[in-house]
Write a protein that holds these residues in place. Structure first.
Motif, PDB file in Angstrom:
ATOM      1  N   GLU A  41       0.828  -1.212   0.000  1.00  0.00           N
ATOM      2  CA  GLU A  41       0.000   0.000   0.000  1.00  0.00           C
ATOM      3  C   GLU A  41       0.861   1.260   0.000  1.00  0.00           C
ATOM      4  N   ASN A  42       1.986   1.222   0.700  1.00  0.00           N
ATOM      5  CA  ASN A  42       2.874   2.383   0.717  1.00  0.00           C
ATOM      6  C   ASN A  42       3.631   2.551  -0.591  1.00  0.00           C
ATOM      7  N   SER A  45      -0.147   1.514  -4.225  1.00  0.00           N
ATOM      8  CA  SER A  45      -1.346   2.254  -3.842  1.00  0.00           C
ATOM      9  C   SER A  45      -2.316   1.234  -3.273  1.00  0.00           C
ATOM     10  N   LYS A  46      -3.379   1.725  -2.710  1.00  0.00           N
ATOM     11  CA  LYS A  46      -4.383   0.809  -2.162  1.00  0.00           C
ATOM     12  C   LYS A  46      -5.141   0.087  -3.263  1.00  0.00           C
ATOM     13  N   THR A  51      -1.814  -5.350  -4.023  1.00  0.00           N
ATOM     14  CA  THR A  51      -2.595  -5.058  -2.826  1.00  0.00           C
ATOM     15  C   THR A  51      -3.865  -5.904  -2.812  1.00  0.00           C
ATOM     16  N   GLN A  77     -13.394  -6.196  -0.074  1.00  0.00           N
ATOM     17  CA  GLN A  77     -12.368  -5.236  -0.499  1.00  0.00           C
ATOM     18  C   GLN A  77     -11.649  -5.731  -1.752  1.00  0.00           C
TER      19      GLN A  77
END
Length: 194
Positions: A41-42, A45-46, A51, A77
Motif C-alpha cells: 500500500e505504501n 497504492s491501495k 494489494t 475489499q
C-alpha cells in the motif's frame, strides 16, 4: 540489502505468507500478509493488483481460521479492487465472488450465498465452459444451499448436474463424487424418495 520497506522485501514476505498458508500455519501467514500489505500500500497504492491479491489472501486465511466476518470484509475489499483492475468478468473476480458465497454459506446467510454462487457460476461458465471442475464445484455449492433452505427439487437438479461432472472429471471413486452421492441421498430422505 533492500531494507524492510522495499518492494522486494514485500514480495518475499508475501511469499512467506503463501508458504505458511500451504503448510497450514494460518496465524503466521496472516502476520506475513499483513506486513506485505502495508508495504504494498505504501509502495504502490491501495488499488494496485498486488494489494488486491494480498487482501484476498488475508480473506483466505481468515476463512481458514473460521473468522468468516473478517474473511467477508477482506473478500469484499478484494472484489472491489479486482473489478476495478480487471473488470467484472475476470476469473479473479469470479473466484472472489465464489469465496464470498462460501463465507455467506458458513455464516448461514443462504440467500446471499445463493446470489454469490449464481454470479460465480455465470462467470465460471463464461470463462471455463460448462464442463469445468470450478463450474461443477459451484453447481454443487448451489445444491448444498438449496438443501439448507429446504428446496429439495432444486437441490436434486444441481447435485445431479454436479455428480455427472464429477464422474466425468474424477471418476466414480473420488471423494467429491461420493460426497455428492451422499448429498443426493440426503435429498431423497427429505422428499421420502427411498
Amino acid at each position: 540489502h533492500y531494507g524492510k520497506g522495499h518492494i522486494e522485501t514485500a514480495d518475499i514476505i508475501n511469499n512467506l505468507g503463501s508458504v505458511a498458508t500451504h503448510v497450514g500455519d494460518y496465524a503466521k501467514a496472516q502476520k506475513y500478509y499483513k506486513q506485505a500489505l502495508v508495504i504494498f500500500e505504501n509502495y504502490y497504492s491501495k488499488g494496485h493488483i498486488k494489494t488486491a491479491n494480498t487482501i484476498n489472501n488475508l480473506g483466505n486465511v481468515a476463512n481458514a481460521l473460521d473468522d468468516y466476518t473478517t474473511a467477508q470484509e477482506y473478500y469484499k475489499q478484494a472484489l472491489e479492487l479486482f473489478e476495478g483492475h480487471y473488470g467484472k468478468g475476470h476469473i479473479a473476480t469470479a473466484n472472489t465472488i465464489n469465496n464470498l458465497g462460501n463465507v455467506a454459506n458458513a455464516l448461514v446467510d443462504y440467500t446471499t450465498a445463493q446470489e454469490y454462487y449464481k454470479q460465480a457460476l455465470a462467470l465460471f461458465e463464461g470463462h471455463y465452459g460448462k464442463g469445468h471442475i470450478e463450474t461443477a464445484n459451484t453447481i454443487n455449492n448451489l445444491g448444498s444451499v438449496a438443501i439448507h433452505v429446504g428446496d429439495y427439487s432444486t437441490a436434486q437438479e444441481y447435485l445431479q448436474q454436479a455428480l455427472a461432472m464429477y464422474e466425468g472429471h474424477y471418476g466414480k471413486g473420488h471423494i467429491e463424487t461420493a460426497t455428492t452421492i451422499h448429498n443426493l441421498g440426503e435429498v431423497a430422505i427429505h422428499v421420502s424418495d427411498y
